[in-house]
Design an enzyme around this catalytic site. Structure first.
Site, mmCIF file in Angstrom:
data_model
loop_
_atom_site.group_PDB
_atom_site.id
_atom_site.type_symbol
_atom_site.label_atom_id
_atom_site.label_comp_id
_atom_site.label_asym_id
_atom_site.label_seq_id
_atom_site.Cartn_x
_atom_site.Cartn_y
_atom_site.Cartn_z
ATOM 1 N N ARG A 10 -6.834 0.834 -1.227
ATOM 2 C CA ARG A 10 -6.297 0.827 0.146
ATOM 3 C C ARG A 10 -5.848 2.207 0.601
ATOM 4 O O ARG A 10 -5.580 2.409 1.794
ATOM 5 C CB ARG A 10 -5.113 -0.138 0.203
ATOM 6 N N TYR A 11 -5.770 3.178 -0.298
ATOM 7 C CA TYR A 11 -5.287 4.507 0.057
ATOM 8 C C TYR A 11 -6.341 5.259 0.868
ATOM 9 O O TYR A 11 -7.535 5.191 0.572
ATOM 10 C CB TYR A 11 -4.964 5.329 -1.186
ATOM 11 N N GLY A 12 -5.874 6.024 1.858
ATOM 12 C CA GLY A 12 -6.778 6.838 2.661
ATOM 13 C C GLY A 12 -6.158 7.155 4.000
ATOM 14 O O GLY A 12 -5.233 6.475 4.457
ATOM 15 N N LYS A 21 -5.622 0.109 -7.726
ATOM 16 C CA LYS A 21 -5.006 -1.150 -7.319
ATOM 17 C C LYS A 21 -5.931 -2.011 -6.475
ATOM 18 O O LYS A 21 -6.719 -1.501 -5.666
ATOM 19 C CB LYS A 21 -3.732 -0.872 -6.519
#
Length: 288
Positions: A97-99, A139
């Site tokens: 989900r990172y970005g 994750k």
């Protein structure tokens, strides 16, 4: 208050491993965790175990990492990877989900930071060789569209591909299944146990080496630990916000329960988002 000089942080931490962001500087990967970057050593002495992994007490979170407009990693990130590797601190935590791109924020194109981490680590390996392998955790993100064990397995396989590994070192659930946009219509069933079964499936298939959770309180982490144990899967870690000034909203209770269960706590925001680094003073904030 400067955490570098705090007596409780100059000694080896006992129960908590900390994950720091790149904005906190590069002097965080030496043997005592807080020596200046100029005193580099190829061997880090402060190690702990997370499941089957042997990791430094200080890791590096990647939630703030992004690419420039050109799509290339920034020089600061390239330097960070180099320093972390040279000092034996190659322990990186990321997530699908990172970005920073808009499509990531809208949930339309996950995996941006995972791809960036893989690119940076591969570039470093091309420069100095592969004498030591970095440890990378990522994750799984609960979402309304993910309601089956297979959805966890498919997400894991995509993360594995983006990270360029045969098996993910540590695969975590980002948070409890609490995002329910249709709750007002009565659609509020949670799928935490389904996700735990998904972790177990990934573990037994060899897609991951260890499994963990994130943002779980004492009750849920106990339930998860018990559920996974029935599947023959050890719960390796629980990642929570934890700092010297952030221990009073259930964090300390969670830490104590994890210690009882043998679940290692990974602390994010260990410097309280910069408040404990000495960065913010009356002069820098314009206050008196």
């Amino acid at each position: 208050m400067n955490l570098r000089n705090h007596p409780k942080m100059t000694a080896n931490p006992i129960a908590v491993l900390i994950l720091v962001g790149s904005q906190l500087g590069f002097g965080l990967f030496t043997a005592n965790a807080f020596a200046p970057a100029t005193t580099r050593s190829p061997e880090i002495l402060d190690l702990s175990s997370v499941g089957s992994l042997s990791v430094p007490y200080v890791g590096c979170g990647t939630i703030a990492w992004s690419t420039e407009v050109t799509g290339r990693p920034t020089p600061d990130l390239e330097e960070l990877i180099s320093v972390a590797h040279s000092q034996g601190g190659s322990f990186f935590d990321t997530g699908e989900r990172y970005g920073s791109h808009m499509k990531t924020a809208l949930g339309m194109g996950w995996g941006e930071t995972e791809c960036l981490v893989e690119k940076l680590l591969q570039n470093e390996a091309d420069i100095i060789g592969t004498t030591s392998k970095p440890i990378v955790a990522t994750k799984f993100t609960p979402s309304p569209a993910r309601t089956t064990v297979q959805s966890v397995v498919e997400a894991c396989e995509k993360s594995k591909e983006r990270l360029g590994v045969e098996s993910i070192d540590l695969y975590q659930i980002q948070m409890p299944d609490i995002v329910k946009p249709m709750r007002f219509l009565g659609f509020d069933k949670t799928f935490d146990e389904v996700y735990w079964d998904g972790l177990a499936e990934c573990y037994h298939r060899g897609l991951v080496k260890n499994v963990g959770v994130s943002n779980y309180g004492p009750t849920l982490v106990s339930e998860c630990h018990k559920h996974l144990a029935k599947r023959g899967v050890p719960l390796a870690s629980n990642q929570i916000a934890f700092s010297l000034i952030g221990r009073h909203n259930g964090e300390q209770e969670t830490l104590d329960r994890c210690n009882e269960l043998g679940v290692k706590v990974l602390a994010y925001y260990p410097f309280a988002m910069g408040l404990l680094t000495g960065k913010y003073t009356s002069a820098s904030t314009g206050t008196s």
